[in-house]
Scaffold this motif. Structure first.
Motif, PDB file in Angstrom:
ATOM      1  N   ARG A 300      -5.951   0.064   1.236  1.00 26.79           N
ATOM      2  CA  ARG A 300      -4.121  -0.270   0.595  1.00 26.79           C
ATOM      3  C   ARG A 300      -3.703   1.110   0.160  1.00 26.79           C
ATOM      4  O   ARG A 300      -2.408   0.914   0.593  1.00 26.79           O
ATOM      5  N   LEU A 301      -3.738   1.897  -0.204  1.00 26.58           N
ATOM      6  CA  LEU A 301      -3.388   2.930  -0.612  1.00 26.58           C
ATOM      7  C   LEU A 301      -2.289   3.312   0.908  1.00 26.58           C
ATOM      8  O   LEU A 301      -0.943   4.055   0.870  1.00 26.58           O
ATOM      9  N   ILE A 302      -3.295   3.787   2.555  1.00 28.30           N
ATOM     10  CA  ILE A 302      -2.106   3.642   3.580  1.00 28.30           C
ATOM     11  C   ILE A 302      -1.564   2.360   3.360  1.00 28.30           C
ATOM     12  O   ILE A 302      -0.442   2.874   3.543  1.00 28.30           O
ATOM     13  N   GLU A 303      -1.916   1.832   3.548  1.00 30.91           N
ATOM     14  CA  GLU A 303      -0.395   0.769   3.285  1.00 30.91           C
ATOM     15  C   GLU A 303       0.702   0.296   2.404  1.00 30.91           C
ATOM     16  O   GLU A 303       1.800  -0.038   2.051  1.00 30.91           O
ATOM     17  N   MET A 304       0.462   1.030   1.184  1.00 32.87           N
ATOM     18  CA  MET A 304       1.504   1.251   0.111  1.00 32.87           C
ATOM     19  C   MET A 304       2.495   2.240   0.813  1.00 32.87           C
ATOM     20  O   MET A 304       3.528   2.940   0.332  1.00 32.87           O
ATOM     21  N   ASP A 305       1.275   3.282   1.519  1.00 34.50           N
ATOM     22  CA  ASP A 305       2.277   4.652   1.683  1.00 34.50           C
ATOM     23  C   ASP A 305       3.193   4.086   3.062  1.00 34.50           C
ATOM     24  O   ASP A 305       4.731   4.957   3.185  1.00 34.50           O
ATOM     25  N   ASP A 306       2.589   3.515   4.157  1.00 34.51           N
ATOM     26  CA  ASP A 306       3.703   2.956   5.170  1.00 34.51           C
ATOM     27  C   ASP A 306       4.523   1.918   4.306  1.00 34.51           C
ATOM     28  O   ASP A 306       5.886   2.393   4.854  1.00 34.51           O
ATOM     29  N   ALA A 307       4.974   1.538   3.529  1.00 29.94           N
ATOM     30  CA  ALA A 307       6.252   0.397   2.260  1.00 29.94           C
ATOM     31  C   ALA A 307       6.743   1.540   2.331  1.00 29.94           C
ATOM     32  O   ALA A 307       7.979   1.531   1.936  1.00 29.94           O
ATOM     33  N   ALA A 308       6.555   2.729   1.540  1.00 35.10           N
ATOM     34  CA  ALA A 308       6.972   3.515   0.983  1.00 35.10           C
ATOM     35  C   ALA A 308       7.779   4.202   1.780  1.00 35.10           C
ATOM     36  O   ALA A 308       9.008   4.503   1.775  1.00 35.10           O
ATOM     37  N   ARG A 309       7.622   4.730   2.569  1.00 35.98           N
ATOM     38  CA  ARG A 309       8.196   5.418   4.276  1.00 35.98           C
ATOM     39  C   ARG A 309       9.001   4.130   4.678  1.00 35.98           C
ATOM     40  O   ARG A 309      10.419   4.863   4.372  1.00 35.98           O
ATOM     41  N   GLU A 310       8.879   3.359   4.515  1.00 38.89           N
ATOM     42  CA  GLU A 310       9.903   2.530   5.033  1.00 38.89           C
ATOM     43  C   GLU A 310      11.039   1.807   3.961  1.00 38.89           C
ATOM     44  O   GLU A 310      12.229   1.661   5.105  1.00 38.89           O
ATOM     45  N   ARG A 311      10.878   2.443   2.660  1.00 40.02           N
ATOM     46  CA  ARG A 311      12.363   2.099   2.134  1.00 40.02           C
ATOM     47  C   ARG A 311      12.434   3.233   2.220  1.00 40.02           C
ATOM     48  O   ARG A 311      13.710   3.451   1.256  1.00 40.02           O
ATOM     49  N   GLY A 312      12.445   4.592   2.585  1.00 39.48           N
ATOM     50  CA  GLY A 312      12.855   6.019   2.203  1.00 39.48           C
ATOM     51  C   GLY A 312      12.538   6.665   1.327  1.00 39.48           C
ATOM     52  O   GLY A 312      12.727   7.545   1.245  1.00 39.48           O
ATOM     53  N   GLU A 313      11.531   5.902   0.539  1.00 38.59           N
ATOM     54  CA  GLU A 313      10.964   6.852  -0.834  1.00 38.59           C
ATOM     55  C   GLU A 313       9.536   7.824  -0.057  1.00 38.59           C
ATOM     56  O   GLU A 313       9.437   7.657   1.014  1.00 38.59           O
ATOM     57  N   PRO A 314       9.368   9.063  -0.693  1.00 37.28           N
ATOM     58  CA  PRO A 314       8.145  10.264  -0.735  1.00 37.28           C
ATOM     59  C   PRO A 314       7.291   9.734  -0.175  1.00 37.28           C
ATOM     60  O   PRO A 314       6.574   8.468  -1.505  1.00 37.28           O
ATOM     61  N   SER A 315       6.586  10.282   0.658  1.00 41.08           N
ATOM     62  CA  SER A 315       5.232   9.389   1.016  1.00 41.08           C
ATOM     63  C   SER A 315       4.041   9.098  -0.289  1.00 41.08           C
ATOM     64  O   SER A 315       3.551  10.894  -1.808  1.00 41.08           O
ATOM     65  N   LEU A 316       3.206   8.172  -1.028  1.00 36.88           N
ATOM     66  CA  LEU A 316       2.124   8.328  -1.461  1.00 36.88           C
ATOM     67  C   LEU A 316       0.695   9.088  -0.973  1.00 36.88           C
ATOM     68  O   LEU A 316      -0.028   9.611  -1.982  1.00 36.88           O
ATOM     69  N   ILE A 317       0.614  10.098   0.077  1.00 42.83           N
ATOM     70  CA  ILE A 317      -0.091  11.021   0.744  1.00 42.83           C
ATOM     71  C   ILE A 317       0.070  12.589   1.003  1.00 42.83           C
ATOM     72  O   ILE A 317       1.470  12.882   1.216  1.00 42.83           O
ATOM     73  N   ASP A 318      -0.475  13.171   0.247  1.00 43.41           N
ATOM     74  CA  ASP A 318      -0.123  14.565   0.499  1.00 43.41           C
ATOM     75  C   ASP A 318      -0.593  15.226   1.789  1.00 43.41           C
ATOM     76  O   ASP A 318      -1.165  15.909   1.671  1.00 43.41           O
ATOM     77  N   GLU A 319       0.758  15.257   2.365  1.00 43.80           N
ATOM     78  CA  GLU A 319       0.347  15.262   4.085  1.00 43.80           C
ATOM     79  C   GLU A 319      -0.301  16.864   3.985  1.00 43.80           C
ATOM     80  O   GLU A 319      -0.858  16.935   5.175  1.00 43.80           O
ATOM     81  N   TYR A 320       0.721  18.034   3.711  1.00 41.21           N
ATOM     82  CA  TYR A 320       0.284  18.916   3.451  1.00 41.21           C
ATOM     83  C   TYR A 320      -1.090  19.123   3.377  1.00 41.21           C
ATOM     84  O   TYR A 320      -1.327  19.950   3.947  1.00 41.21           O
TER      85      TYR A 320
END
Length: 397
Positions: A300-320
């Motif tokens: 679900r975190l991956i799905e929420m992150d996908d939606a946040a990125r589509e809205r132009g919001e910061p990623s929920l995943i700490d990519e760094y």
């Protein structure tokens, strides 16, 4: 008309009070009386978890500054009362009781007889333990240890009820003998942790220290009942809750201690009968459903992150963090995306809505602690459950 059922009839009366409070103090007194702790030994309680005293053998919860004389809980009193009991098991007791008959008693019944007064050795012919003197006992132990081909053929078990000082001396002796075979209650309780975490984070022990609780805004508590097993943790959780920390209890059984807690350390709550609300959210997976629940959170975190990125919001995943400090992440995400929600819901025993809400709490947290007890470690899927939980935590750094 039949009389009101009693606990002896298998009837459990509803408990409507907060955890701890006067009820805990009542059972402190009951345990001291039951163990027949002699007058002068009561002062032993005031040395528990004090700089000039000893660490409580009841649990391993650490200490802050010792601001109170009463740095102990109901469980600690039980443990110390069992050590300080005046009840004794003498050689005469074993002369009257064959081992075969003692085997019919429960562990609890056996402990209630009291403490040994002499070294004892089993006489197979008589089916009884008989007394020997200390020199003979040490010589018997030495003969068996010297007869082994290698020290690694021996194992030296110790219980958490042993004091830190006794355990330290014990391990010195065993290491001098030539082995580090130390199975103990920590192995029994958290072997899954020490097997699962090195594969994911590189260490077999928890990475949180006590001071981290002061900075946490979210605490996820998996599979343990602090009120029963380590009540002093409730004092820490009380302070967190009063600061506004979001506390989530994830346990098949909704424990009273995670609902409301009256602290014996705070006179205002004791006098007024008030309490502090601990957990703000309860999730109740089915027994053994934790792996599916936690994997569902990661999906679900991956799905929420996908939606946040589509809205132009910061990623929920700490990519760094993920790219710099982990490996295998892409395969992990692919596996999550391929997972079926119907299977997750069925295997976890929860609903999609509950998983969604729990993941939202985790995603909004800035300083999150996930802690767990034997509800995660004491079943056949325990190692992968610990691994999926640590992977979930690393997704956000």
């Amino acid at each position: 008309m039949s009389s009101k059922p009693t606990p002896e009839d298998g009837y459990i009366a509803p408990y409507t009070h907060p955890a701890a409070g006067w009820g805990a103090l009542k059972y402190v007194a009951i345990n001291l009386v039951k163990e027949k702790v002699a007058g002068g030994k009561y002062v032993t309680l005031f040395r528990q978890n004090q700089p000039d005293g000893f660490d409580c053998p009841g649990c391993a919860w650490p200490d802050r500054e010792h601001g109170s004389t009463f740095e102990f809980c109901e469980n600690g009193v039980k443990a110390v009362a069992a050590e300080a009991t005046s009840k004794r098991v003498t050689p005469e007791f074993f002369a009257e009781n064959a081992v075969t008959s003692l085997l019919k008693q429960t562990d609890y019944e056996l402990e209630q007889h009291g403490r040994l007064t002499h070294p004892m050795v089993y006489d197979a012919v008589a089916d009884r333990y008989v007394a020997i003197d200390w020199d003979e006992a040490f010589a018997l132990i030495a003969r068996h240890l010297r007869a082994l081909d290698t020290p690694d053929q021996a194992a030296f078990y110790t219980s958490g009820r042993a004091s830190n000082e006794a355990a330290f001396l014990y391990q010195l002796f065993v290491r001098a003998y030539g082995t580090n075979n130390f199975p103990d209650c920590s192995n029994m309780c958290h072997e899954a942790t020490s097997r699962g975490m090195p594969v994911t984070v590189g260490v077999g022990k928890a990475t949180v220290v006590l001071d981290d609780f002061e900075h946490a805004d979210t605490i996820l508590i998996f599979g343990h009942n602090a009120a029963t097993n380590h009540p002093r943790m409730l004092g820490e959780l009380r302070e967190c809750a009063r600061r506004g920390t979001m506390i989530v209890s994830i346990n098949p059984l909704r424990e009273r201690g995670m609902e409301r807690f009256t602290s014996p350390q705070h006179a205002s709550e004791m006098i007024t009968g008030s309490s502090t609300k601990i957990a703000s959210m309860f999730v109740q997976p089915q027994l053994g459903g934790d792996f599916a629940l936690i994997k569902g959170m990661a999906k679900r975190l991956i799905e929420m992150d996908d939606a946040a990125r589509e809205r132009g919001e910061p990623s929920l995943i700490d990519e760094y963090f993920v790219r710099r400090h982990t490996h295998g992440y892409d395969a992990f995400v692919a596996d999550l995306r391929a997972e079926n929600w119907a299977d997750i819901v069925e295997q976890s025993g929860t609903t999609f809505e509950e998983i969604d809400a729990l993941t939202g709490v985790y995603a909004r947290g800035k300083n999150v602690i996930a802690c767990w007890g034997m509800g995660l470690t004491q079943h056949k899927n325990s190692v992968p459950t610990i691994q999926i939980l640590t992977n979930l935590m690393m997704m956000r750094g």
